[in-house]
Design an enzyme around this catalytic site. Structure first.
Site, short mmCIF file in Angstrom:
data_model
loop_
_atom_site.label_atom_id
_atom_site.label_comp_id
_atom_site.label_asym_id
_atom_site.label_seq_id
_atom_site.Cartn_x
_atom_site.Cartn_y
_atom_site.Cartn_z
N CYS A 74 -48.59 -15.54 15.80
CA CYS A 74 -49.64 -14.62 16.53
C CYS A 74 -50.39 -15.78 17.51
O CYS A 74 -51.27 -15.43 18.32
CB CYS A 74 -50.58 -13.88 15.37
N LYS A 121 -13.61 -27.08 -14.42
CA LYS A 121 -14.65 -26.11 -14.89
C LYS A 121 -14.97 -25.35 -13.89
O LYS A 121 -15.89 -25.66 -13.03
CB LYS A 121 -15.75 -27.02 -15.46
N CYS A 140 -51.86 -10.58 11.69
CA CYS A 140 -50.40 -11.45 12.08
C CYS A 140 -49.43 -10.54 11.80
O CYS A 140 -49.19 -10.08 10.68
CB CYS A 140 -50.83 -12.64 11.47
N LYS A 166 -10.43 -31.38 -23.27
CA LYS A 166 -10.15 -30.92 -24.43
C LYS A 166 -9.21 -31.65 -25.25
O LYS A 166 -8.17 -32.13 -24.62
CB LYS A 166 -9.62 -29.59 -24.32
N CYS A 209 -50.69 -20.68 14.46
CA CYS A 209 -49.44 -19.81 13.85
C CYS A 209 -48.50 -19.80 14.75
O CYS A 209 -48.95 -19.12 15.95
CB CYS A 209 -50.18 -18.80 13.34
N LYS A 251 -19.73 -32.93 -16.28
CA LYS A 251 -20.49 -32.15 -15.16
C LYS A 251 -20.83 -33.18 -13.91
O LYS A 251 -20.99 -34.35 -14.08
CB LYS A 251 -21.91 -31.73 -15.58
N ASP A 287 0.59 -1.09 -0.06
CA ASP A 287 -0.24 -0.24 0.02
C ASP A 287 0.91 1.37 0.02
O ASP A 287 0.42 2.22 -0.51
CB ASP A 287 -0.76 -0.01 1.33
ZN LIG Z 1 -50.35 -15.65 12.38
#
Ligand SMILES: [Zn+2]
Length: 677
Positions: free
Chosen positions: A414, A115, A434, A292, A411, A316, A37
């Site tokens: 909530c 590759k 919610c 190749k 849920c 592959k 640097d």
């Molecule tokens: Zn909910």
């Protein structure tokens, strides 16, 4: 400028180039980063004090300050072909059989290389100076990304003649720009913090970085390159791929040294297999090997098909699979309240280049079908570029302590009951308040194809909802500058930017707003159809079911969903507040009648002068036509601007009508012959 200064500058440059080479090409740095640097700073100062001294090949010019304004298109001197793929030993042996037959009994050898899973580029050197770098594009033309490639330290800006090796006067070398796993993870971490969308894999990250318009940002992305071949080389003579690779190295290019000359296909296969196991040790991604035919004379003899050379093929590797322990199954709540199971497992380092700790389980039926239990050993696979999938359970490793996972009854956010609708696989939280749904709704509302509010990403939405500053999307338009300043990582400037982005979104097109509302089953296209048919939110909200189903492309399910949305008192209130905040709720159809181009399809190629591509496509849609990205037999018009690409050729071949920008202008608006005459 004094001669003395000039010499000093030149000496410094040479010194820096030498250390670049030692560091980036030979991997044997002789000085510390700090010393390096210091050299660079010193050179920068000298050049600044002597403005006439700066040349484009100076190491200080790797990041040429000014951002570029888009990329020019450049034509490749020699076509950049793609490669055929093989996926197993048999297919590779078939390739060998074809080579053998076409060479009619000649002896031949292979060179097998890694590759690299990156972005193909072509670098042009004139008299040893790096003058141009381009993406592959469609193989004939690519984007000129010279400024961005210059930020890659291992790309020599000037070639230094070494030990009597001369470089060709004009030459184009080709390689693969890639990103190391470490850089990739760092970038995604930063993106996550900023609430931006993450890159799916290192290759996408490399491609995305090369497309950035500010080279200073590109320089920070930690890109690197491996050079593997050449496009053309004037006055140079190489006999084989093996010789070429050795020569490229000697010229100062960074060449991946893990290549091998193989006497026959058996040896090549063995080498491919070795690397399939060893690939995990690499600090970057490979997705296979390249085989190749070594001799260039034989390569010429074998020739190429319209798509790919007959002397080269990719082998592959299958998607990576790993076995790991399933620690837990978590429940995520989506925008429409759908509860999705997510597998959490012991950290798997570097599965296809990324550190992963969770995978998708698709849906609850699949958990049942695969009999996935918490504590199971599972096989996960990362196919393509998506989230890893749990492929199967290793039932032979069960201890009896595994726990079955029940379908969620509430849920997780909530705690309100979750329901499964008839005929659906998904369970939903039906609570419109919610917070989990609210967050997803807001992210959708602000997303690029909806209201396009930059800076309102996931992290920001999390904060706004958690701090209760936003309870629905109308609240976005009532946010105050001072409130934004209370958020984490939010300075004056970013708060200001966000305020501006929010303000600007008020005048968005109506179709964007309709899409942004997040009505179930109303995607971008249907939103567009609805905007054109009804011209305002008000009118749309007053339609009866029959009127809605009367609209082309709107079926009963969509219609019902639209009705549900607008008859919900919560939506009504939000819409009122959006209107009050000044969000544009209606829109006249541009150019009067909207069905003038009904049934007609357009494809654009090349640069237009009077329109942006997006505007032109929107215009076609506004007039009832469709704008597509690829040419087919059913295409009605191909609009060719300047420098048209391969679509132009394809249109000619298929006999599709080709028009220029002026003719397009007349079609869309006969009273006005083109927008710029
Ligand atoms: Zn909910």
């Amino acid at each position: 400028m004094k001669n003395e200064v000039r010499e000093q500058i030149e000496r410094l440059r040479e010194e820096i180039r030498r250390h670049d080479r030692l560091y980036y090409i030979e991997n044997s740095p002789k000085i510390t980063d700090r010393e390096y640097d210091a050299f660079l700073k010193k050179l920068e100062k000298l050049e600044k004090d002597n403005p006439g001294s700066i040349t484009p090949d100076s190491p200080t010019q790797r990041v040429a300050g000014a951002p570029v304004g888009g990329f020019a298109v450049v034509e490749h001197k020699a076509r950049m072909l793609s490669m055929d793929n093989t996926y197993n030993h048999d297919e590779l042996r078939e390739f060998d059989a074809r080579v053998k037959k076409n060479l009619g009994g000649e002896k031949y050898e292979y060179v097998v290389e890694l590759k690299i899973d990156g972005v193909s580029v072509a670098l042009t050197y004139e008299n040893g100076n790096f003058v141009r770098g381009a993406t592959r594009g469609d193989g004939l033309k690519g984007d000129d990304i010279t400024v961005n490639l210059k930020t890659i330290r291992s790309i020599p800006l000037v070639l230094e003649p070494q030990k009597g090796i001369e470089f060709p006067k004009f030459m184009e070398v080709r390689g693969e720009v890639y990103m190391r796993h470490k850089s990739f993870e760092k970038i995604n971490k930063d993106k996550e913090k900023a609430g931006e969308e993450l890159f799916a894999n290192p290759r996408n990250a490399a491609a995305g970085s090369l497309k950035l318009l500010d080279p200073r940002t590109v320089a920070k992305r930690g890109l690197d390159i491996f050079i593997h071949s050449f496009g053309y080389a004037e006055g140079a003579h190489f006999d084989s791929q093996y010789e070429l690779l050795e020569r490229l190295k000697a010229l100062g290019f960074r060449v991946n040294t893990n290549y091998k000359k193989c006497g026959d296909i058996g040896e090549a296969l063995k080498f491919c297999d070795t690397w399939e196991k060893k690939r995990e040790e690499l600090e970057y991604d490979i997705d296979g090997m390249v085989v190749k035919v070594d001799s260039f004379a034989q390569q010429r003899k074998l020739g190429e098909t319209s798509k790919s050379p007959r002397w080269m093929i990719a082998y592959k590797y299958p998607a990576e699979r790993v076995e790991t322990k399933l620690l837990d199954i978590k429940v995520q709540v989506g925008r429409t309240g759908v509860l999705t199971p997510v597998a959490v497992f012991e950290l798997v380092p570097e599965l296809a280049g990324t550190t992963v700790s969770s995978a998708s389980l698709h849906n609850w039926d699949e958990i049942k079908r695969k009999d996935v239990r918490i504590g199971d050993m599972v096989i996960i696979e990362k196919a393509g570029e998506i989230i890893p999938q749990v492929v199967e359970v290793v039932k032979s490793k069960r201890t009896g302590k595994e726990k079955k996972f029940g379908i969620p009854k509430i849920c997780p956010i909530c705690k309100k009951p979750a329901k499964r609708e008839e005929g659906e696989v998904a369970f939903r939280c039906e609570n419109v308040f919610c917070p989990a749904q609210l967050k997803e709704n807001l992210i959708h509302f602000a997303s690029r194809s909806a209201m396009d509010i930059e800076g309102l990403g996931e992290a920001m939405v999390d904060q706004l909802v958690d701090k209760k500053l936003v309870k629905d999307y109308a609240d976005i338009y009532y946010l105050k500058f001072d409130q934004l300043l209370t958020l984490d990582r939010m300075g004056d400037r970013s708060a200001q930017n966000l305020m501006v982005a929010i303000e600007n979104s008020k005048s968005n097109r109506l179709n964007r707003l309709i899409f942004a509302l997040g009505i179930r089953h109303v995607g971008e296209h249907i939103a567009d159809v609805l905007a054109k048919r009804f011209h305002s939110i008000d009118k749309l909200s007053q339609q009866a079911l029959d009127d809605l189903t009367g609209v082309q492309e709107v079926g009963p399910v969509v219609a019902e969903s639209i009705r549900d949305f607008f008859s919900n008192p919560v939506s009504k209130k939000v819409l009122e507040r959006l209107a009050k905040a000044g969000v544009k709720m209606e829109e006249e159809t541009p150019f009067g009648a909207s069905s003038k181009l009904a049934g007609k399809s357009f494809v654009f190629t090349g640069e237009l002068n009077g329109f942006s591509r997006t505007d032109a496509e929107q215009l076609v849609r506004d007039l009832g036509g469709t704008a597509s990205s690829s040419v087919g037999k059913k295409t009605d018009f191909v609009v060719a601007g300047e420098n048209p690409g391969s679509k132009y050729e394809k249109a000619k071949k298929l006999g599709v009508k080709i028009i220029d920008e002026k003719e397009f202008g007349i079609i869309v608006n006969p009273n006005q012959p083109g927008r710029r005459g």
